[in-house]
Design a protein around this motif. Structure first.
Motif, PDB file in Angstrom:
ATOM      1  N   ALA A  58      -4.308  -2.269  -4.604  1.00 35.62           N
ATOM      2  CA  ALA A  58      -3.054  -2.905  -5.013  1.00 35.62           C
ATOM      3  C   ALA A  58      -3.117  -3.244  -6.495  1.00 35.62           C
ATOM      4  CB  ALA A  58      -2.822  -4.173  -4.206  1.00 35.62           C
ATOM      5  N   ARG A  59      -1.949  -3.336  -7.105  1.00 34.63           N
ATOM      6  CA  ARG A  59      -1.838  -3.734  -8.508  1.00 34.63           C
ATOM      7  C   ARG A  59      -1.275  -5.156  -8.570  1.00 34.63           C
ATOM      8  NH1 ARG A  59       0.931   1.139  -8.284  1.00 34.63           N
ATOM      9  NH2 ARG A  59       2.849  -0.030  -8.684  1.00 34.63           N
ATOM     10  N   PRO A  60      -1.703  -5.954  -9.545  1.00 35.94           N
ATOM     11  CA  PRO A  60      -1.175  -7.319  -9.672  1.00 35.94           C
ATOM     12  C   PRO A  60       0.342  -7.386  -9.763  1.00 35.94           C
ATOM     13  CG  PRO A  60      -3.097  -7.061 -11.053  1.00 35.94           C
ATOM     14  CD  PRO A  60      -2.765  -5.679 -10.521  1.00 35.94           C
ATOM     15  N   ASP A  61       0.974  -6.374 -10.369  1.00 37.49           N
ATOM     16  CA  ASP A  61       2.432  -6.402 -10.489  1.00 37.49           C
ATOM     17  C   ASP A  61       3.142  -6.130  -9.165  1.00 37.49           C
ATOM     18  OD1 ASP A  61       1.712  -3.659 -10.491  1.00 37.49           O
ATOM     19  OD2 ASP A  61       3.483  -3.128 -11.664  1.00 37.49           O
ATOM     20  N   GLY A  95       2.623  -0.980   3.760  1.00 38.79           N
ATOM     21  CA  GLY A  95       1.764  -1.991   4.356  1.00 38.79           C
ATOM     22  C   GLY A  95       0.636  -2.314   3.401  1.00 38.79           C
ATOM     23  N   PHE A  96      -0.069  -3.405   3.699  1.00 37.33           N
ATOM     24  CA  PHE A  96      -1.192  -3.782   2.852  1.00 37.33           C
ATOM     25  C   PHE A  96      -2.167  -4.633   3.645  1.00 37.33           C
ATOM     26  CE2 PHE A  96       1.435  -7.490   2.543  1.00 37.33           C
ATOM     27  CZ  PHE A  96       0.574  -8.559   2.319  1.00 37.33           C
ATOM     28  N   ALA A  97      -3.372  -4.721   3.107  1.00 37.51           N
ATOM     29  CA  ALA A  97      -4.404  -5.553   3.717  1.00 37.51           C
ATOM     30  C   ALA A  97      -5.209  -6.216   2.612  1.00 37.51           C
ATOM     31  CB  ALA A  97      -5.324  -4.706   4.597  1.00 37.51           C
ATOM     32  N   VAL A 135      -3.160  -1.000  -0.468  1.00 32.86           N
ATOM     33  CA  VAL A 135      -1.790  -0.680  -0.089  1.00 32.86           C
ATOM     34  C   VAL A 135      -1.773   0.686   0.582  1.00 32.86           C
ATOM     35  CG1 VAL A 135       0.506  -0.143  -1.010  1.00 32.86           C
ATOM     36  CG2 VAL A 135      -0.815  -2.032  -1.977  1.00 32.86           C
ATOM     37  N   ALA A 136      -1.061   0.789   1.702  1.00 30.89           N
ATOM     38  CA  ALA A 136      -0.833   2.075   2.359  1.00 30.89           C
ATOM     39  C   ALA A 136       0.532   2.584   1.935  1.00 30.89           C
ATOM     40  CB  ALA A 136      -0.887   1.926   3.871  1.00 30.89           C
ATOM     41  N   GLU A 137       0.562   3.828   1.498  1.00 35.44           N
ATOM     42  CA  GLU A 137       1.823   4.432   1.073  1.00 35.44           C
ATOM     43  C   GLU A 137       2.259   5.484   2.087  1.00 35.44           C
ATOM     44  OE1 GLU A 137       1.855   4.093  -3.735  1.00 35.44           O
ATOM     45  OE2 GLU A 137       0.976   5.908  -2.890  1.00 35.44           O
ATOM     46  N   ASP A 138       3.544   5.573   2.259  1.00 38.42           N
ATOM     47  CA  ASP A 138       4.149   6.582   3.099  1.00 38.42           C
ATOM     48  C   ASP A 138       5.417   7.006   2.382  1.00 38.42           C
ATOM     49  OD1 ASP A 138       4.754   8.235   5.259  1.00 38.42           O
ATOM     50  OD2 ASP A 138       5.679   6.629   6.412  1.00 38.42           O
ATOM     51  N   GLY A 139       5.537   8.263   2.100  1.00 41.01           N
ATOM     52  CA  GLY A 139       6.702   8.728   1.361  1.00 41.01           C
ATOM     53  C   GLY A 139       6.754   8.190  -0.059  1.00 41.01           C
ATOM     54  N   GLY A 140       5.588   7.889  -0.636  1.00 36.03           N
ATOM     55  CA  GLY A 140       5.517   7.386  -2.007  1.00 36.03           C
ATOM     56  C   GLY A 140       5.867   5.916  -2.152  1.00 36.03           C
TER      57      GLY A 140
END
Length: 155
Positions: free
Chosen positions: A6-9, A64-66, A55-60
Motif C-alpha cells: 500500500a502507499r501512504p496516499d 481489498g487490503f490487509a 492491497v489486492a487489485e482487481d481490474g486495476g
C-alpha cells in the motif's frame, strides 16, 4: 490477482473499503460511527517499518487490503477488508495467504486476529483456531472472537 504494498496516499481509499466492508454485515449507523476511528487507516501506519499493509487489485483498482503488525516472535492480522461487491471472489483468501507468507518469511511463529463475529468462519476455514475472546476497542461490552494461526508449528 496482483497484491502490492500500500502507499501512504491510499489511506483514505483503504479507510473507505474498511467502512464499506464492515457495514456490509448490517451494522447500524451508531455502531459504524463508534467503529469509525478503529477502522481508519493512517498513512503513518502504512509507512511504519513494523507494519506491512498490502492491497489486492482487481481490474486495476484496489478491492481489498490487509495489515500485518509484526512483533516477533508473533504478529497480528490487524485488518483485512474486501469491497462488499467482491466478497466471496477469493480476494480475502489471497490477502490472507499473502500475509501468512510474509509473516512466515519474517520468522513469525503465530498470528493473532481479533475477528469480527461475521468473519470467524472465514478465519477458521483459513486454518486459524479460536483461542478465546477479546474486548472490542469501539463498543463497550462487546466481545470479539480471538483467533490464532500457528505459522511454524513445532519450531
Amino acid at each position: 490477482m496482483p497484491i502490492r504494498p500500500a502507499r501512504p496516499d491510499e489511506a483514505e481509499l483503504l479507510t473507505g473499503i474498511a467502512l464499506r466492508a464492515k457495514a456490509y454485515w448490517g451494522y447500524d449507523e451508531a455502531f459504524m460511527a463508534a467503529c469509525r476511528e478503529e477502522l481508519t487507516v493512517d498513512a503513518a501506519v502504512i509507512e511504519r517499518a513494523s507494519t506491512f499493509t498490502v492491497v489486492a487489485e482487481d481490474g486495476g483498482r484496489a478491492r481489498g487490503f490487509a495489515v500485518l503488525a509484526a512483533a516477533p516472535p508473533s504478529g497480528e492480522l490487524a485488518m483485512l477488508f474486501v469491497e462488499p461487491d467482491r466478497i466471496g471472489r477469493g480476494i480475502g483468501r489471497a490477502l490472507f495467504r499473502h500475509v501468512r507468507d510474509v509473516a512466515r518469511a519474517l520468522g513469525l511463529r503465530r498470528l493473532t486476529i481479533d475477528s469480527d463475529p461475521h468473519a470467524e468462519a472465514f478465519y477458521l476455514a483459513m486454518g486459524a483456531t479460536r483461542i478465546g475472546s477479546t474486548p472490542s476497542l469501539s463498543i463497550p461490552g462487546r466481545e470479539l472472537p480471538l483467533m490464532e494461526l500457528e505459522l511454524n508449528p513445532g519450531v
